[in-house]
Design a protein around this motif. Structure first.
Motif, PDB file in Angstrom:
ATOM      1  N   GLN A 287       0.787  -1.146  -0.062  1.00  0.00           N
ATOM      2  CA  GLN A 287      -0.171  -0.094   0.074  1.00  0.00           C
ATOM      3  C   GLN A 287       0.828   1.123   0.045  1.00  0.00           C
ATOM      4  OE1 GLN A 287      -2.399  -1.141   3.543  1.00  0.00           O
ATOM      5  NE2 GLN A 287      -3.819  -2.121   2.356  1.00  0.00           N
ATOM      6  N   LEU A 288       2.056   1.270   1.131  1.00  0.00           N
ATOM      7  CA  LEU A 288       2.723   2.536   1.029  1.00  0.00           C
ATOM      8  C   LEU A 288       3.258   2.535  -0.483  1.00  0.00           C
ATOM      9  CD1 LEU A 288       4.415   4.444   2.840  1.00  0.00           C
ATOM     10  CD2 LEU A 288       5.742   2.639   3.321  1.00  0.00           C
ATOM     11  N   HIS A 289       3.937   1.504  -1.320  1.00  0.00           N
ATOM     12  CA  HIS A 289       4.423   1.277  -2.506  1.00  0.00           C
ATOM     13  C   HIS A 289       3.283   2.193  -3.460  1.00  0.00           C
ATOM     14  CE1 HIS A 289       7.143   0.696  -5.735  1.00  0.00           C
ATOM     15  NE2 HIS A 289       6.120   0.038  -6.432  1.00  0.00           N
ATOM     16  N   ALA A 290       2.068   1.919  -3.598  1.00  0.00           N
ATOM     17  CA  ALA A 290       1.392   2.448  -4.327  1.00  0.00           C
ATOM     18  C   ALA A 290       1.124   3.986  -4.092  1.00  0.00           C
ATOM     19  CB  ALA A 290      -0.091   1.987  -4.177  1.00  0.00           C
ATOM     20  N   LEU A 291       1.026   4.293  -2.842  1.00  0.00           N
ATOM     21  CA  LEU A 291       0.740   5.647  -2.309  1.00  0.00           C
ATOM     22  C   LEU A 291       2.008   6.535  -2.923  1.00  0.00           C
ATOM     23  CD1 LEU A 291      -0.226   5.603   1.317  1.00  0.00           C
ATOM     24  CD2 LEU A 291      -1.550   6.754  -0.485  1.00  0.00           C
ATOM     25  N   ARG A 292       3.257   6.007  -2.735  1.00  0.00           N
ATOM     26  CA  ARG A 292       4.495   6.534  -3.269  1.00  0.00           C
ATOM     27  C   ARG A 292       4.399   6.843  -4.624  1.00  0.00           C
ATOM     28  NH1 ARG A 292       9.574   5.185  -4.810  1.00  0.00           N
ATOM     29  NH2 ARG A 292      11.154   6.922  -4.204  1.00  0.00           N
ATOM     30  N   ARG A 293       4.131   5.865  -5.599  1.00  0.00           N
ATOM     31  CA  ARG A 293       3.896   6.140  -6.904  1.00  0.00           C
ATOM     32  C   ARG A 293       2.942   7.121  -7.150  1.00  0.00           C
ATOM     33  NH1 ARG A 293       5.488   2.356 -10.666  1.00  0.00           N
ATOM     34  NH2 ARG A 293       5.278   4.518 -12.085  1.00  0.00           N
ATOM     35  N   MET A 294       1.661   7.311  -6.656  1.00  0.00           N
ATOM     36  CA  MET A 294       0.960   8.268  -6.922  1.00  0.00           C
ATOM     37  C   MET A 294       1.619   9.900  -6.460  1.00  0.00           C
ATOM     38  SD  MET A 294      -2.263   6.681  -5.305  1.00  0.00           S
ATOM     39  CE  MET A 294      -3.500   7.669  -5.774  1.00  0.00           C
ATOM     40  N   SER A 295       2.383   9.664  -5.483  1.00  0.00           N
ATOM     41  CA  SER A 295       2.844  11.045  -5.164  1.00  0.00           C
ATOM     42  C   SER A 295       4.117  11.588  -5.906  1.00  0.00           C
ATOM     43  CB  SER A 295       3.290  10.983  -3.461  1.00  0.00           C
ATOM     44  OG  SER A 295       3.763  12.001  -2.947  1.00  0.00           O
TER      45      SER A 295
END
Ligand SMILES: Cc1cc2nc3c(=O)[nH]c(=O)nc-3n(C[C@H](O)[C@H](O)[C@H](O)COP(=O)(O)OP(=O)(O)OC[C@H]3O[C@@H](n4cnc5c(N)ncnc54)[C@H](O)[C@@H]3O)c2cc1C
Length: 394
Positions: A287-295
């Motif tokens: 989940q953190l990885h997905a958030l990071r990609r979006m950011s």
């Protein structure tokens, strides 16, 4: 809604290595301990000056104002590394993220020349004066009044929840300069640069649930602001304040503020977690990885000169919700680990005991800090309203 596929370029990765080496040196010199500093609002004037000397404040700004003319993606990397390390960036963080860019766009040359280089040197702290006792989510209800006088404006009223007002050299404040009009309730507000040492300002502390003093109440009593401190167009601040919020909402700090707890959880679970622990960590990290990609994508869009208000709101909403679920999930996953005997502890070293103490202290802090995450920078409900509007649903 559109999230461009953005990858960090090699220049940004090289910079990451530089930042990590800098952080390592700072930690070795005893400036801070990444496992103990649990808030971004830690102030260290020496640290901010050293960061400024590296050219890591105002990185995207023009060189003539002390900036580095580097990319938003490079800035992203610096923000991310400092956040993950829990570095004491409190003094310069707000000025770097949003107040400096506001001055760049809306201040006159004299002010830009005087203040922006001080920010980039890490010498200048800013606070944001938007919220008031009767105006939080609904910014357009702000009633702190600025009345025209000879050479400037006189300001009276109260701002509240103003992070770091007691430390700040300047505020960018949102004041009412005219009444609303019948057909535009957003009309009548103006942003001002306020010198926090001006006579007529009283700053009083407010504590949050953790007992820390991170924000304040700020009362203005007939405070004078010179004309040249009005930023942008008088009465039309609504547009400026909205673009400021795109900067405020989209950065990696919006999902990394409590990342220290995830790292401690990994330590506590050790190298060979059971299936439940491995599944839990895997889910959180994915989940953190997905958030990071979006950011990163939002940083790429800022780099391309876009104003990704909708996408920034999505990152903030998902990021803060993720962070809020982290403490209870970490508590559950760590519950069955024997504090005194971690599976991977080297013989004779009671590492688990130490790790567990640090974990428990951080868990306590994160649990108390979590409720604020979905309030600061725009509440969940407000962000979802913006997202719904952006998607054409309302
Ligand atoms: C840690 C922290 C730091 C902060 N720092 C700053 C700062 O530096 N500067 C600053 O200006 N402010 C700051 N704030 C204030 C913050 O921006 C406001 O608290 C926030 O905007 C909400 O405003 P409010 O507290 O008045 O709540 P309200 O706006 O009264 O909201 C109360 C509840 O009603 C809901 N609600 C309100 N309107 C709607 C709507 N239209 N539709 C659906 N639901 C709605 C909200 O989501 C919320 O749940 C900070 C807050 C925190 C927690």
């Amino acid at each position: 809604m559109h999230f461009d596929q953005v990858r960090l370029p090699e220049a940004a990765q090289a910079l990451r290595r530089e930042v990590r080496a800098f952080i390592q040196d700072e930690v070795a010199a005893g400036t801070f301990d990444p496992r103990r500093g649990v808030t971004s609002v830690v102030f260290d004037a020496g640290f901010s000056r050293r960061v400024g000397a590296r050219g890591w404040i105002g990185m995207t700004w023009p060189k003539r104002y002390g900036g580095g003319e580097r990319s938003f993606l490079e800035r992203y990397v610096v923000t991310e590394e400092f956040r993950v390390a829990n570095a004491p960036v409190g003094l310069h963080f707000t000025a770097d993220r949003q107040s400096g860019p506001m001055l760049l766009r809306y201040a006159g040359e004299r002010i830009k020349d005087a203040i922006l280089p001080r920010i980039t040197r890490g010498e200048c702290c800013f606070c944001i004066g938007m919220s008031e006792p009767g105006s939080g989510s609904d910014l357009f209800a702000a009633s702190t009044r600025a009345t025209r006088c000879d050479g400037g404006w006189r300001v009276s009223g109260t701002k509240v929840w103003t992070t770091a007002a007691h430390r700040a050299d300047y505020m960018i404040g949102l004041f009412r300069t005219s009444p609303r009009t019948r057909d535009d309730r957003r009309h009548g507000l103006t942003q001002f640069l306020v010198d926090m040492r001006a006579p007529g300002i009283t700053v009083s502390p407010l504590s949050d649930m953790t007992g820390r003093r991170e924000f304040d109440e700020v009362v203005f009593d007939d405070m004078f602001v010179p004309d040249e401190h009005a930023l942008g167009e008088v009465d039309l601040a609504w547009k400026q304040a909205t673009s400021e919020l795109a900067y405020e909402r989209s950065g990696p700090e919006r999902f990394l503020e409590t990342s220290y707890l995830l790292f401690e959880l990994v330590r506590v679970l050790g190298d060979r977690p059971d299936v439940r622990g491995a599944e839990g960590i895997g889910r959180l990290v994915a989940q953190l990885h997905a958030l990071r990609r979006m950011s990163v994508s939002v940083a790429g869009m800022l780099e391309a000169g876009k104003e990704p208000v909708l996408e920034g709101s999505i990152v903030k909403d998902l990021g803060t919700a993720w962070q809020q679920t982290l403490p209870p999930r970490a508590r559950d996953l760590a519950a069955f680990v024997d504090a005194g005997a971690p599976a991977d502890a080297p013989a004779g070293v009671p590492a688990g005991v130490i790790d567990r103490e640090v974990f428990d202290a951080l868990l306590d802090y994160a649990t108390l800090a979590a409720p604020k995450l979905t309030i600061q920078g725009g509440t969940t409900e407000i962000l979802r309203g913006i997202i719904a509007r952006g998607l054409g649903l309302r």
